[in-house]
Scaffold this active site. Sequence first.
Site, PDB file in Angstrom:
ATOM      1  N   ARG B 141       0.811  -1.231   0.000  1.00  0.00           N
ATOM      2  CA  ARG B 141       0.000   0.000   0.000  1.00  0.00           C
ATOM      3  C   ARG B 141       0.834   1.265   0.000  1.00  0.00           C
ATOM      4  NH1 ARG B 141      -1.314   1.876   6.112  1.00  0.00           N
ATOM      5  NH2 ARG B 141       0.443   0.789   7.055  1.00  0.00           N
ATOM      6  N   ASN B 157     -19.697  13.838  19.736  1.00  0.00           N
ATOM      7  CA  ASN B 157     -20.800  14.432  20.478  1.00  0.00           C
ATOM      8  C   ASN B 157     -21.130  15.807  19.890  1.00  0.00           C
ATOM      9  OD1 ASN B 157     -19.325  16.531  21.874  1.00  0.00           O
ATOM     10  ND2 ASN B 157     -18.551  14.971  23.282  1.00  0.00           N
ATOM     11  N   ARG B 168     -14.503  23.463   9.747  1.00  0.00           N
ATOM     12  CA  ARG B 168     -14.458  22.662   8.524  1.00  0.00           C
ATOM     13  C   ARG B 168     -15.545  23.042   7.511  1.00  0.00           C
ATOM     14  NH1 ARG B 168      -9.295  20.543   8.317  1.00  0.00           N
ATOM     15  NH2 ARG B 168      -8.876  19.273  10.142  1.00  0.00           N
TER      16      ARG B 168
END
Lengths: 231, 231, 231, 231
Positions: B141, B157, B168
């Site tokens: 990989r 949460n 974001r």
Amino acid sequence: MQVALIRYTPQPEETVAAAARLCYSKVGAMEILEKMDPGQADRLLSQLLSSGHLSPFEHVSFTFAIEGLSRAASHQLVRHRMASYSQQSQRYVSMKKLEWVTPSTIQRKPETAATFQALVEEVHRFYCRMLELGVPAEDARYILPNAACTNLVMTMNARELIHVCSVRLCLHAQWEIRELFTRVKSEVEVVAPRIGAELLIKCDRLGYCDEKESCGLYPTRESTPQPAAAR
Amino acid sequence: MQVALIRYTPQPEETVAAAARLCYSKVGAMEILEKMDPGQADRLLSQLLSSGHLSPFEHVSFTFAIEGLSRAASHQLVRHRMASYSQQSQRYVSMKKLEWVTPSTIQRKPETAATFQALVEEVHRFYCRMLELGVPAEDARYILPNAACTNLVMTMNARELIHVCSVRLCLHAQWEIRELFTRVKSEVEVVAPRIGAELLIKCDRLGYCDEKESCGLYPTRESTPQPAAAR
Amino acid sequence: MQVALIRYTPQPEETVAAAARLCYSKVGAMEILEKMDPGQADRLLSQLLSSGHLSPFEHVSFTFAIEGLSRAASHQLVRHRMASYSQQSQRYVSMKKLEWVTPSTIQRKPETAATFQALVEEVHRFYCRMLELGVPAEDARYILPNAACTNLVMTMNARELIHVCSVRLCLHAQWEIRELFTRVKSEVEVVAPRIGAELLIKCDRLGYCDEKESCGLYPTRESTPQPAAAR
Amino acid sequence: MQVALIRYTPQPEETVAAAARLCYSKVGAMEILEKMDPGQADRLLSQLLSSGHLSPFEHVSFTFAIEGLSRAASHQLVRHRMASYSQQSQRYVSMKKLEWVTPSTIQRKPETAATFQALVEEVHRFYCRMLELGVPAEDARYILPNAACTNLVMTMNARELIHVCSVRLCLHAQWEIRELFTRVKSEVEVVAPRIGAELLIKCDRLGYCDEKESCGLYPTRESTPQPAAAR
């Protein structure tokens, strides 16, 4: 890969010992620290470790400069959440010069290794061409391989180092992150030998292997006799 | 990219409101919950948010199935440490079929996009050949690109969702993670509209842009008059 | 003391199992969840627990209403940091009616118990008088005893519940917090029997007692033969 | 109350600056640290703070010896979870000599203060009598008041110090914890003046008061004109 301990809490072992002693003492930490001698600190640390009373180890932190780690390994590393990381950004830093990591299982096969290198170089040329064509670095990097190197600053306290080393020094851990924490352990041993000595694989603490298959260092739990509770 | 809310704390908004009320109440949470009506819950949530008293939002969690996210984005995602992740392993899962993400800045250039695709496919063929030659998946990989897709289960949460969305959803965030949290917000809005509505860009809460350059939504702080302390 | 489970992530055991399986699967969590049957979930949970792979247990949370806990115990409780608490404030709630906890070692001595009660009542009368004289509740409370009751809402994920129960169900833990987590365990067992069964004292998992003196359930480690590493 | 900074990460401001710079640099942290001068460090810290990019501040920690804090205040203190605490145990340390804190609102009323003192002393005599009668210290302490003093060792990184000071230096915070963090700030200022200067009340950063009622230092947000988004 380069790993250097660049900062740490001064006198780390006395600090842990003083914090631990405070919990059971009539006097405060200043007085405890004044009277602490290295022998005492050593005995206290042993007691804390054998009883699993690890919170005093949180008072001392170690900060490492890590260079030349693959992003395959850094993606695993940052999954440890009780730590602080600053990482070189592939969004903001153009990788005009690419460094990468070649796993030894590939290096050992000359033909495969040659193809690996040629392909990484081709990928990097295309990355550079995309930058020239106006593709933002944050998008051009989608072509870059997991093998690409990254730099980090990492801070962990001693309690978390004990935990992370217990899982990442294991032979079942991925080889690059195991190498990283082998070097982390070496660095800690220089300035805090008693703490460094406690950066142990989990089996060394458990007395058995809790993986599906043992590497041979300890037998798995299933193959060792289990004590029963006196209920 | 697919984002589905697969689990969440039932009656999330009443739960947050009841926990907040408990702090100021003579009675316990059971009695508060019995008497809580949606209007009250709504008013309480508004008060908590305007005063920055966010800890009651921690009592409700949201769990998402995320599929088809690039590992470029997942490496950023898991830097948010107040959350729980389970991620598809490239060590243990052989990527015999590779899916990947192509950024729109590349897709928009047909020739570049074609080269991008051809190169990812060549990389993947070499990955498969390495597996056949006995290179372990965890090493093969290293050649796979950041663009390769991954699957995750993520639990956050509501307090952390408020924080993460604030950074974001910003236009300065990387486009793929912004898309991820745009979908997260949509999912939350369905089951907890009051909480969903609070998943806001930081500038919407601050009233100014704290980035170096504004996207135009709000002026930067430097260009807005600052109040002085009455000292 | 009253402990009630008021919220929890629905289908907690399937959720943990699906998140764990995702790490080793070619498909995403939606498909895994659809195909999961309870027997599979059960086997997966056993594997996770025996190998110490506990992170998938973080995806499910349990929220408890706790009433009538002493502040002696709540001060210990909130030292567990991987959890969320909302606690009745002694700054904002006037304790005009005081409830308190009397330890059984005091209750068993009738004369001492009578003095204990009389003294707490005297302290409370003085507290009320201070409020009348204009002393703020946040200052008057300095006279209130550790025995005074408090109410909380507490949320912990299953991984943290496993950890906290391992230390707080031990006979060496303080009796009131041991009672609290005994009740927490009972509540979890009702809705998630497999997870509830794993809320075990640390010695039940270790196979030995790591305290200085054993309660008799298991011998201490020193008194049991230790395997050596095959180095 | 006594607060002494007993340990901290050496050269804290250069460390934060180097970690921040690493994110945007082609070279690693070792080289950055070598070339860093104090002026650069200062400018970098200002940029980080104005843009809310606070994670590099996590790399430096400060450890304090705290003595003579009431348990009313310590119960609040340990609610800050991004920190490490070692606290004197009332289970294991017999409080044969009791020290306690008397709030100034009580001290200012001579008669009330006299009763307060007499009552604490009576409570303490009964505590000592219970110990003589064989009540374990962990149970006898149920009678001890919130005013009783405790000792702690506390470690916080600079990011958390910035956060905690923002809420605990506010006039709405409880007076004793405000005094604690006022001293914490003073101690930090001696060894890290630039970081110490950033240990600010939240209103000094926000430009408004987010409490229900302002102390007068800044107007509340409701009473100041809010910019609208250019949507």
